[in-house]
Design an enzyme around this catalytic site. Structure first.
Site, PDB file in Angstrom:
ATOM      1  CD  GLU A 142      -2.836  -1.569  -4.557  1.00  0.00           C
ATOM      2  OE1 GLU A 142      -3.026  -2.679  -4.035  1.00  0.00           O
ATOM      3  OE2 GLU A 142      -1.718  -1.011  -4.609  1.00  0.00           O
ATOM      4  CG  HIS A 211      -5.521  -5.713   6.093  1.00  0.00           C
ATOM      5  ND1 HIS A 211      -4.292  -5.292   6.488  1.00  0.00           N
ATOM      6  CD2 HIS A 211      -5.337  -6.371   4.928  1.00  0.00           C
ATOM      7  CE1 HIS A 211      -3.383  -5.690   5.610  1.00  0.00           C
ATOM      8  NE2 HIS A 211      -3.995  -6.340   4.645  1.00  0.00           N
TER       9      HIS A 211
END
Length: 406
Positions: A142, A211
């Site tokens: 990322e 998450h």
């Protein structure tokens, strides 16, 4: 073909269509709010026509969108003409595809965004249509591909960076904070960063703590970045298109539980104003401010409240940074009571910033302290029953409104 500007409550700004020129990119700051907004309807013709040369009355956010007509819409049911039904993730995909067709500078990058179509299929079919260079699959890194996207934006491209999950973008926080938000300033205006960072977040159904992140509070303090949150297929498409056309870096928050919402949206082109809230339900007794998934918890509670004799006004703030203090302020002056409902954490969350803004600007109009219902400051449990306890439920909203309206 003309792009219709829908008038009515919260009607947005409009600018004539023009050709994108990376050498003329500017990132103007937000101007002061106007004394009033126009509720007229405009038809904006395609570039080159006589109609496009006429001057238009515009709102306070006109400069954020450099080359597009801008529209907002208070109620989907008010849309005239034909339309088509789309799920929310399909609306995002349609908006992204339209912008890639319109502007060859738009590109997409992220994990599995190519032929797999993205983790929630927002980029499905784009790699086949536009090729692997404009829809770039990246390694699981990322920090690297976010930095690559920011660098690409500096050269004149308009990257859309997808985080497979918003929680993963914490790994790119340095790029987003020190580069994405600040390079326009630290370069003395030599560079603009027209980049969109988007992806799924929020509390799903037993996705576990890592998450189930709500990163709005993490990014809101970064100077130079705008944040918006979609909640319907209509505003998902409109905000996607507006974010891509903006000269400023925009973070678009999507909720994992809203991707399969279905709604009829117009066939004609439209985009939403990045700085305007949406009036979901007008009312007289109390202002309820919310966004994203909590919009539906609030509307569920509103049905109960109406049956009990209350008349709540519900506003989807949509723009998380900056806040639409024009619409919020007018509502506070009318109802004199405010309830904020969010899924973000209570400590340092969007609700805390919104509470401060309301107290600073509209304190004299309040008949009761601002109340904020937020998620508990705990990691989101995996167990379904415990997960529900950490997030605001409709019954809590009903109780809070009854307390404020006593």
């Amino acid at each position: 073909m003309a792009a219709r500007i829908h008038g009515g409550a919260g009607a947005g700004a409009a600018t004539a269509l023009s050709t994108f020129n990376p050498k003329k990119l500017v990132a103007p700051s937000r101007t002061n709010l106007p004394a009033a907004r126009s509720s007229k309807r405009y038809i904006v013709a395609a570039a080159g026509s006589d109609a496009s040369k006429k001057s238009l009355r515009v709102g306070h956010s006109q400069k954020l969108i450099a080359n597009a007509a801008v529209a907002t819409k208070a109620d989907t049911s008010a849309t005239t003409g034909t339309g088509h039904e789309l799920l929310l993730f399909e609306a995002l995909q349609e908006g992204l595809e339209e912008e890639m067709d319109r502007d060859p500078h738009v590109c997409v990058m992220g994990e599995d965004v190519g032929h797999y179509g993205g983790s929630y299929k927002v980029t499905k079919g784009l790699a086949d249509k536009f090729g692997d260079l404009r829809v770039l699959d990246t390694p699981i890194c990322e920090n690297a591909f976010t930095g690559m996207g920011i660098g690409a934006a500096m050269t004149g491209l308009r990257p859309v960076i997808e985080g497979m999950n918003m929680g993963f973008l914490l790994l790119a926080f340095n790029q987003i904070s020190n580069n994405c938000g600040m390079l326009h300033y630290t370069s003395g205006g030599q560079f603009t960063i027209p980049v969109v960072i988007r992806g799924p977040g929020g509390v799903g159904r037993q996705l576990g703590a890592e998450h189930s992140q709500r990163l709005e509070s993490y990014f809101q303090s970064i100077p130079g970045i705008q944040m918006v949150a979609c909640s319907t297929p209509y505003n998902a498409k409109g905000l996607m298109k507006a974010a891509i056309r903006s000269e400023n870096p925009v973070i678009l928050f999507e909720h994992v539980l809203l991707y399969n919402l279905k709604e009829k949206i117009p066939d004609e082109e439209y985009i939403c104003n990045l700085e305007e809230a949406e009036m979901v339900r007008p009312g007289e007794h109390i202002t309820i401010l919310t966004y994203s998934r909590m919009r539906y918890h609030v509307m569920q509670a509103a049905k109960t409240l109406v049956n009990k004799g209350y008349d709540p006004e519900v506003i989807d703030i949509r723009s998380l940074k900056p806040f639409d203090l024009y619409m919020i302020g007018n509502s506070v002056k009318k109802t004199h009571r405010v309830l904020i409902v969010e899924e973000c954490m209570r400590t340092g969350g969007i609700g805390a910033s919104l509470t401060a803004a309301i107290n600073e600007n509209f304190h004299d109009y309040l008949d009761a302290p601002v109340m904020c219902l937020s998620s508990q400051d705990v990691p989101t449990p995996y167990a379904g029953t415990l997960e529900e306890w950490t997030v605001v439920q409709p019954a809590q909203i009903v109780t809070a409104v009854e307390q404020l309206c006593q």
